[in-house]
Design a protein around this motif. Structure first.
Motif, PDB file in Angstrom:
ATOM      1  N   ARG A 136       0.823  -1.178  -0.061  1.00 15.12           N
ATOM      2  CA  ARG A 136      -0.011  -0.042   0.048  1.00 15.12           C
ATOM      3  C   ARG A 136       0.711   1.286  -0.013  1.00 15.12           C
ATOM      4  NH1 ARG A 136      -4.195  -2.222   3.706  1.00 15.12           N
ATOM      5  NH2 ARG A 136      -5.927  -2.759   2.308  1.00 15.12           N
ATOM      6  N   LEU A 168       2.325   2.029  -3.286  1.00  8.83           N
ATOM      7  CA  LEU A 168       1.494   2.410  -4.388  1.00  8.83           C
ATOM      8  C   LEU A 168       0.786   3.798  -4.199  1.00  8.83           C
ATOM      9  CD1 LEU A 168      -0.262  -1.147  -4.969  1.00  8.83           C
ATOM     10  CD2 LEU A 168       1.117   0.250  -6.424  1.00  8.83           C
ATOM     11  N   GLY A 169       1.246   4.069  -2.931  1.00  2.00           N
ATOM     12  CA  GLY A 169       0.821   5.524  -2.656  1.00  2.00           C
ATOM     13  C   GLY A 169      -0.618   5.595  -1.830  1.00  2.00           C
ATOM     14  N   LEU A 170      -1.011   4.524  -1.445  1.00  2.16           N
ATOM     15  CA  LEU A 170      -2.052   4.740  -0.534  1.00  2.16           C
ATOM     16  C   LEU A 170      -2.095   4.881   0.978  1.00  2.16           C
ATOM     17  CD1 LEU A 170      -3.903   1.443  -2.001  1.00  2.16           C
ATOM     18  CD2 LEU A 170      -4.310   3.509  -2.688  1.00  2.16           C
ATOM     19  N   ILE A 171      -0.781   4.799   1.404  1.00  2.00           N
ATOM     20  CA  ILE A 171      -0.539   5.102   2.741  1.00  2.00           C
ATOM     21  C   ILE A 171       0.784   5.836   2.759  1.00  2.00           C
ATOM     22  CG2 ILE A 171       0.613   3.961   4.640  1.00  2.00           C
ATOM     23  CD1 ILE A 171      -1.076   1.578   4.424  1.00  2.00           C
ATOM     24  N   VAL A 203       2.907   5.229 -12.736  1.00  2.00           N
ATOM     25  CA  VAL A 203       1.610   4.471 -12.292  1.00  2.00           C
ATOM     26  C   VAL A 203       1.142   3.651 -13.514  1.00  2.00           C
ATOM     27  CG1 VAL A 203      -0.047   5.981 -12.646  1.00  2.00           C
ATOM     28  CG2 VAL A 203      -0.116   4.311 -10.587  1.00  2.00           C
ATOM     29  N   ALA A 255      -1.552  -3.482 -10.142  1.00  3.64           N
ATOM     30  CA  ALA A 255      -1.442  -3.846  -8.754  1.00  3.64           C
ATOM     31  C   ALA A 255      -2.911  -4.440  -8.164  1.00  3.64           C
ATOM     32  CB  ALA A 255      -1.167  -2.805  -7.895  1.00  3.64           C
TER      33      ALA A 255
END
Ligand SMILES: Nc1ncnc2c1ncn2[C@@H]1O[C@H](COP(=O)(O)OP(=O)(O)OP(=O)(O)O)[C@@H](O)[C@H]1O
Ligand SMILES: [Mg+2]
Lengths: 339, 327
Positions: B57, B60-63, B85, B90
């Motif tokens: 995460r 992938l820039g979610l966190i 990206v 993913a």
């Protein structure tokens, strides 16, 4: 960017909630129009003549009743009974019904007047559309977050604020488009009712302009409502957040606060309720009166204290509210961990 | 090959602490490192709650991480994420999809959002085997079908780097094998695959290299063969012609400095430099070896040893009870 915009328009109109709300909207507005076109009747010479005739017959009936009463009174008097408790003095002779007391106007059916009454219909329209916009706006982003679709989208579009604002833009553009289209239909329908089932009144350019401004106000409110719903649902990542907030604000502001301020005896308590500002927004100003205060006027009667809420103040209240929700949503979108 | 040395993904000293105002803090990543080289299928292993999903995460820039650096395809992330990206497909931990849209619509919307041609949609649906069910609502899909849709969404971009968090979750045996073949094919076509999985047999079959994580830190990394070799105990299994001689043989070997584990019908001997010396020593005492075999380790036992999560009879191991990296 273009791809995302297209995807979001497609997504918005593919959603069941959007389609359902649009259908309900058309149905609801259509029902009002139908009911109204049935209720309103054009008044021509024959309707006037009929009303005149009914006024005349009503007059005659009342006259007969009166004469009967006078006769009864006379008879009782001649029998030497006390009559003062049952009949007016002189047997009510001078109270005989007059013809001009029976106006034909009372007996006319309702006739819609576009010029005089369309203004109210603009607020009704805005209210109904705003409700639909609130639900569409909240569920559009709320369900997207809740289902995990938003997280998926962020794997494709990592610039979060651009995602947030693209979606908001798509929502507002769609709401605007739908409002304009339905608003045009609404205007045409009511104008046709005025034309064929009532009166259009004297529609000067000024009158049209005034309606246009009211319409713009209404649509402005609808857009603000949609934006607030969107902001709240994205704050809570759930549709229910926005719906809950709406109910909560409604209950607190319109019921809880009303009761509390009433008990406390706060002067002009109405200025703390959102509904007051909504009224002021449509009516340009809304005057609150405090009858506890007695300001003697020149003629010697009591005048209440007044407190005026202007549409500018409404604009400030609604604008600030919308801004606060959107700023909070933006800040959280930037900083939150998406898990 | 030169390109095999290019790191597609680098993580150094990654730290992440989840903070919750009411429930306090939880350290999920504590200086985690990982390198994935181009063209590899890289296994990402670790017990439950060790930080695999958190790593992915964050990547992938979610966190937002609390520290450390990451790079994908040579770009620092998260700053450079928008630029790469498009090359990264993913799935993160059984992704959910909007339940009332069909698989086709879901992918088609993603393709639009990513400015991809709509032509890719039927292609990937075919690859994951959802072609004939693509027009049905995702809500009606089985677990494995949703997982296949997730894989399809990751493949849609035709990425250079494919990140799969437990892709086999819920797949049927045929699906697992298909997934294995798919990953082999993708990797053969030059795609780099990062695969988080608990099915170690699977990982051992398809992965070129692995990273093992425990309590937010790397405990082992490298080509599968190297990891196995480093952690194979060097033990040999010794059988004698007559099992009755086992205790005597054990004594001889212990005397020479080896460690011996007596089993009912054989000995497990560690700490000898050459297996042949065992034969020589025992033959000198008239003890004749009938079998002498090096013990091969599998990934599972290495994993259990490294993470300290092997089950112990009579105990219920709790999550987070795993081994820390020796300092
Ligand atoms: N949103 C969150 N808030 C707080 N703590 C979290 C959150 N997500 C994960 N954690 C914690 O971080 C640690 C690592 O979790 P993570 O999901 O990365 O594990 P994992 O390796 O993917 O495990 P699994 O094999 O079960 O999928 C766990 O202790 C978990 O409880
Ligand atoms: Mg996980």
């Amino acid at each position: 960017m273009k791809g995302l915009v297209r995807a979001e328009f497609r997504r918005l109109f593919k959603r069941r909630v959007t389609r359902l709300m649009l259908a309900l909207l058309v149905l609801g507005l259509g029902t009002i129009i139908t009911a109204f076109s049935l209720a309103s009747h054009k008044i021509g010479p024959s309707e006037l003549a009929a009303a005149e005739a009914r006024a005349q017959s009503e007059y005659e009936t009342q006259l007969r009743f009166h004469e009967q009463m006078v006769t009864e009174c006379e008879a009782a008097k001649s029998r030497g009974e006390t009559i003062t408790d049952r009949f007016p003095p002189d047997c009510g002779r001078e109270y005989s019904p007059q013809r001009e007391q029976f106006e034909a106007e009372w007996f006319l059916p309702y006739e819609f007047n576009f010029h005089d009454e369309f203004g109210i219909f603009i607020s009704v329209f805005a209210g109904i559309v705003a409700l639909a916009a609130y639900i569409i706006g909240a569920s559009y982003v709320g369900a997207e977050w809740h289902s995990g679709g938003m997280m998926n989208l962020l794997l494709w579009r990592p610039r979060r604020l651009s995602v947030l604002f693209t979606k908001l833009g798509v929502l507002l553009t769609s709401v605007l488009g739908v409002s304009l289209a339905l608003g045009a239909l609404w205007t045409v329908a009511l104008w046709l009712i005025g034309k064929f089932d009532g009166q259009t009144g004297k529609m000067t350019q000024g009158a049209w302009e005034s309606f246009a401004i009211s319409g713009a106000r209404g649509i402005g409110l609808v857009l603000a409502v949609a934006a607030v719903a969107y902001g709240l649902a994205s704050l809570g990542r759930h549709t229910a957040m926005a719906l809950g907030a709406a109910i909560g604000v409604g209950v607190i502001s319109e019921i809880g606060l009303r009761i509390a301020l009433n008990i406390a005896g706060v002067k002009f308590a109405d200025r703390y309720y959102l509904s007051t500002y909504a009224m002021a927004w449509f009516e340009k100003k809304w005057t609150l009166e405090d009858w506890n205060a007695c300001n003697l006027s020149f003629s010697g009667e009591c005048r209440p204290d007044t407190f005026v809420v202007t549409w500018q103040q409404s604009a400030l209240v609604f604008g600030l509210g919308t801004a606060v929700v959107l700023i909070a949503a933006t800040w959280l979108m930037r900083n939150r961990d998406v898990t | 090959m030169v390109c095999a040395m290019v790191a597609v993904l680098e993580i150094e000293g990654l730290r992440k602490t989840y903070r919750s105002r009411w429930r306090g803090e939880r350290k999920a990543l504590d200086g985690f490192d990982m390198v994935v080289e181009a063209g590899q299928v890289h296994g990402f292993l670790g017990p439950n709650g060790s930080g695999k999903t958190t790593t992915l995460r964050t990547l992938l820039g979610l966190i937002r991480p609390n520290g450390g650096r990451m790079a994908i395809l040579g770009r620092e992330v998260p700053a450079g994420l928008p630029a790469v990206v498009g090359q990264v497909g993913a799935i993160v931990e059984s992704p959910q999809f909007f339940p009332h849209f069909s698989a086709y619509d879901t992918l088609s919307l993603l393709a639009d959002a990513g400015n991809l041609s709509q032509q890719r949609v039927p292609e990937v649906l075919e690859v994951v085997g959802l072609r004939d069910r693509a027009k049905e609502r995702v809500k009606t899909y089985s677990l494995g079908m949703k997982q296949r849709l997730a894989v399809a969404s990751a493949l849609l971009k035709n990425p250079q780097l494919l990140i799969l968090d437990e892709p086999a979750n819920g797949l049927d045996p045929g699906g697992i094998r298909e997934m294995r073949d798919l990953m082999r094919d993708l990797s053969a076509s030059g795609m780099t695959v990062l695969l988080s999985s608990h099915i170690l047999g699977e990982v051992q079959q398809i992965c070129d290299s692995v990273t093992i994580i425990s309590l937010g830190r790397r405990v082992a990394a490298g080509p599968v063969a190297d990891v196995l070799a480093q952690h194979s105990s060097g033990a040999v299994r010794v059988r004698l012609e007559s099992p009755a001689d086992l205790p005597a043989a054990a004594q001889v070997l212990v005397a020479s400095g080896a460690r011996v584990d007596i089993q009912p019908d054989h000995l497990l001997v560690t700490g000898v430099d050459k297996p042949s010396s065992v034969t020589r020593m025992l033959a000198g005492r008239d003890l004749y070896v009938s079998e002498l075999a090096p013990i091969t380790v599998d990934l599972e036992s290495v994993f259990l040893e490294l993470t300290g999560t092997a089950p112990v009879a009579g105990q219920h191991r709790q999550v987070d009870e795993s081994a820390e990296v020796p300092a």
